[in-house]
Design a protein around this motif. Structure first.
Motif, PDB file in Angstrom:
ATOM      1  N   VAL A   6      11.962  -4.487   5.866  1.00 24.90           N
ATOM      2  CA  VAL A   6      12.925  -5.038   4.922  1.00 24.90           C
ATOM      3  C   VAL A   6      14.262  -4.332   5.077  1.00 24.90           C
ATOM      4  O   VAL A   6      14.319  -3.106   5.105  1.00 24.90           O
ATOM      5  CB  VAL A   6      12.426  -4.855   3.465  1.00 24.90           C
ATOM      6  N   ASN A   7      15.347  -5.104   5.158  1.00 26.58           N
ATOM      7  CA  ASN A   7      16.700  -4.547   5.186  1.00 26.58           C
ATOM      8  C   ASN A   7      17.321  -4.742   3.812  1.00 26.58           C
ATOM      9  O   ASN A   7      17.647  -5.860   3.427  1.00 26.58           O
ATOM     10  CB  ASN A   7      17.546  -5.244   6.257  1.00 26.58           C
ATOM     11  N   THR A   8      17.481  -3.657   3.062  1.00 27.61           N
ATOM     12  CA  THR A   8      18.076  -3.720   1.731  1.00 27.61           C
ATOM     13  C   THR A   8      19.573  -3.419   1.767  1.00 27.61           C
ATOM     14  O   THR A   8      20.225  -3.423   0.736  1.00 27.61           O
ATOM     15  CB  THR A   8      17.384  -2.726   0.770  1.00 27.61           C
TER      16      THR A   8
ATOM     17  N   VAL B 178       3.797   2.968  12.640  1.00 31.13           N
ATOM     18  CA  VAL B 178       4.688   1.831  12.862  1.00 31.13           C
ATOM     19  C   VAL B 178       5.932   2.441  13.493  1.00 31.13           C
ATOM     20  O   VAL B 178       6.544   3.340  12.910  1.00 31.13           O
ATOM     21  CB  VAL B 178       5.034   1.100  11.542  1.00 31.13           C
ATOM     22  N   PRO B 179       6.302   2.010  14.688  1.00 30.91           N
ATOM     23  CA  PRO B 179       7.388   2.665  15.425  1.00 30.91           C
ATOM     24  C   PRO B 179       8.666   2.871  14.612  1.00 30.91           C
ATOM     25  O   PRO B 179       9.127   1.969  13.920  1.00 30.91           O
ATOM     26  CB  PRO B 179       7.641   1.710  16.588  1.00 30.91           C
ATOM     27  N   LYS B 180       9.201   4.095  14.696  1.00 32.29           N
ATOM     28  CA  LYS B 180      10.452   4.537  14.085  1.00 32.29           C
ATOM     29  C   LYS B 180      10.418   4.655  12.563  1.00 32.29           C
ATOM     30  O   LYS B 180      11.447   4.741  11.909  1.00 32.29           O
ATOM     31  CB  LYS B 180      11.617   3.672  14.540  1.00 32.29           C
ATOM     32  N   PHE B 181       9.210   4.654  12.007  1.00 29.44           N
ATOM     33  CA  PHE B 181       9.019   4.934  10.580  1.00 29.44           C
ATOM     34  C   PHE B 181       8.076   6.118  10.490  1.00 29.44           C
ATOM     35  O   PHE B 181       7.283   6.360  11.400  1.00 29.44           O
ATOM     36  CB  PHE B 181       8.409   3.721   9.859  1.00 29.44           C
TER      37      PHE B 181
ATOM     38  N   ILE C  49       0.836  -1.198   0.000  1.00 33.64           N
ATOM     39  CA  ILE C  49       0.000   0.000   0.000  1.00 33.64           C
ATOM     40  C   ILE C  49       0.872   1.250   0.000  1.00 33.64           C
ATOM     41  O   ILE C  49       0.615   2.209  -0.727  1.00 33.64           O
ATOM     42  CB  ILE C  49      -0.937   0.010   1.226  1.00 33.64           C
ATOM     43  N   ALA C  50       1.910   1.243   0.836  1.00 38.65           N
ATOM     44  CA  ALA C  50       2.833   2.375   0.956  1.00 38.65           C
ATOM     45  C   ALA C  50       4.113   1.884   1.611  1.00 38.65           C
ATOM     46  O   ALA C  50       4.140   0.816   2.211  1.00 38.65           O
ATOM     47  CB  ALA C  50       2.197   3.487   1.792  1.00 38.65           C
ATOM     48  N   SER C  51       5.180   2.674   1.490  1.00 39.61           N
ATOM     49  CA  SER C  51       6.463   2.352   2.116  1.00 39.61           C
ATOM     50  C   SER C  51       6.993   3.577   2.844  1.00 39.61           C
ATOM     51  O   SER C  51       6.711   4.707   2.461  1.00 39.61           O
ATOM     52  CB  SER C  51       7.498   1.915   1.072  1.00 39.61           C
ATOM     53  N   ALA C  52       7.777   3.319   3.894  1.00 39.47           N
ATOM     54  CA  ALA C  52       8.405   4.395   4.658  1.00 39.47           C
ATOM     55  C   ALA C  52       9.817   3.963   5.030  1.00 39.47           C
ATOM     56  O   ALA C  52      10.099   2.779   5.159  1.00 39.47           O
ATOM     57  CB  ALA C  52       7.599   4.708   5.909  1.00 39.47           C
ATOM     58  N   GLN C  53      10.684   4.935   5.209  1.00 41.55           N
ATOM     59  CA  GLN C  53      12.085   4.693   5.541  1.00 41.55           C
ATOM     60  C   GLN C  53      12.280   4.678   7.059  1.00 41.55           C
ATOM     61  O   GLN C  53      11.663   5.456   7.785  1.00 41.55           O
ATOM     62  CB  GLN C  53      12.923   5.798   4.907  1.00 41.55           C
TER      63      GLN C  53
ATOM     64  N   PRO D 298      18.679   4.434   6.422  1.00 40.50           N
ATOM     65  CA  PRO D 298      17.914   4.558   5.174  1.00 40.50           C
ATOM     66  C   PRO D 298      17.831   3.272   4.352  1.00 40.50           C
ATOM     67  O   PRO D 298      17.024   3.187   3.436  1.00 40.50           O
ATOM     68  CB  PRO D 298      18.657   5.652   4.401  1.00 40.50           C
ATOM     69  N   SER D 299      18.628   2.245   4.687  1.00 39.53           N
ATOM     70  CA  SER D 299      18.560   0.992   3.938  1.00 39.53           C
ATOM     71  C   SER D 299      17.468   0.059   4.468  1.00 39.53           C
ATOM     72  O   SER D 299      17.253  -1.017   3.937  1.00 39.53           O
ATOM     73  CB  SER D 299      19.914   0.273   3.960  1.00 39.53           C
ATOM     74  N   VAL D 300      16.753   0.485   5.497  1.00 43.59           N
ATOM     75  CA  VAL D 300      15.656  -0.315   6.046  1.00 43.59           C
ATOM     76  C   VAL D 300      14.351   0.415   5.751  1.00 43.59           C
ATOM     77  O   VAL D 300      14.245   1.618   5.945  1.00 43.59           O
ATOM     78  CB  VAL D 300      15.830  -0.518   7.568  1.00 43.59           C
TER      79      VAL D 300
END
Length: 186
Positions: free
Chosen positions: A101-103, A173-176, A68-72, A77-79
């Protein structure tokens, strides 16, 4: 009762074959130590108090449906956090599911404070915390711990549903960064 040696070997062979096919070990996240704390000074949750199976890892199948959506992640910033689902479910509840996700190329520690797990109904200007059962245990499965490179973890939480007239929420969502104006599906 007497069993011939050939029959015993065949039965053992069948049993081992069945066990080998059924013994795929599901990877579950290791819990962060209860003594560690986040950079904001909040304490690490000591238990997810989950009423469902453990979160899945990158090697397991991801839930169906689209993002639906993504946040850093605020600390790296790689998560990222992918919001997967926000829907009304039976019993007057709202279910939210997301994937972290850890990229990146290095492991990242993720922890949070339980007070940061909530959503806001902007139509009613009301904040909702997660549901608890009759024993006061949280009805959720939120992963925390060390997320290795390329790994991902699924989390979910149930909340009281907003009024039927509320069609969108803002999920924290905590820390995002908050997921603003997320449509609530039926």
């Amino acid at each position: 009762m007497r069993i011939r040696q050939g029959t015993t070997i065949a039965l053992v062979s069948i049993a081992l074959t069945l066990l080998a096919g059924c013994s795929k070990k599901e990877e579950t996240p290791a819990a962060a130590p209860a003594s560690s704390a986040s950079s904001s000074g909040s304490s690490v949750p000591t238990s997810s108090n989950s009423a469902a199976p453990s979160s899945t890892s990158a090697s397991s199948a991801a839930p169906s449906g689209s993002v639906i959506a993504s946040a850093q992640y605020a600390n790296d910033p790689s998560v990222r956090c992918d919001l997967l689902e926000v829907k009304r479910v039976s019993g007057g509840a709202l279910l939210a599911r997301w994937r972290i996700v850890n990229t990146g190329a290095k492991a990242v520690n993720y922890d949070f404070s339980w007070t940061d797990v909530y959503y806001i109904d902007p139509a009613e200007n009301k904040k909702y915390s997660n549901l608890t059962d009759a024993e006061g245990k949280r009805i959720l499965d939120i992963w925390y711990g060390t997320l290795g490179p390329g790994e991902q973890r699924i989390s979910w939480a149930k909340y009281p549903a907003p009024p039927a007239t509320s069609k969108r929420i803002s999920l924290n969502v905590p820390k995002f960064a908050p997921f603003e104006d997320v449509p609530v599906t039926e």
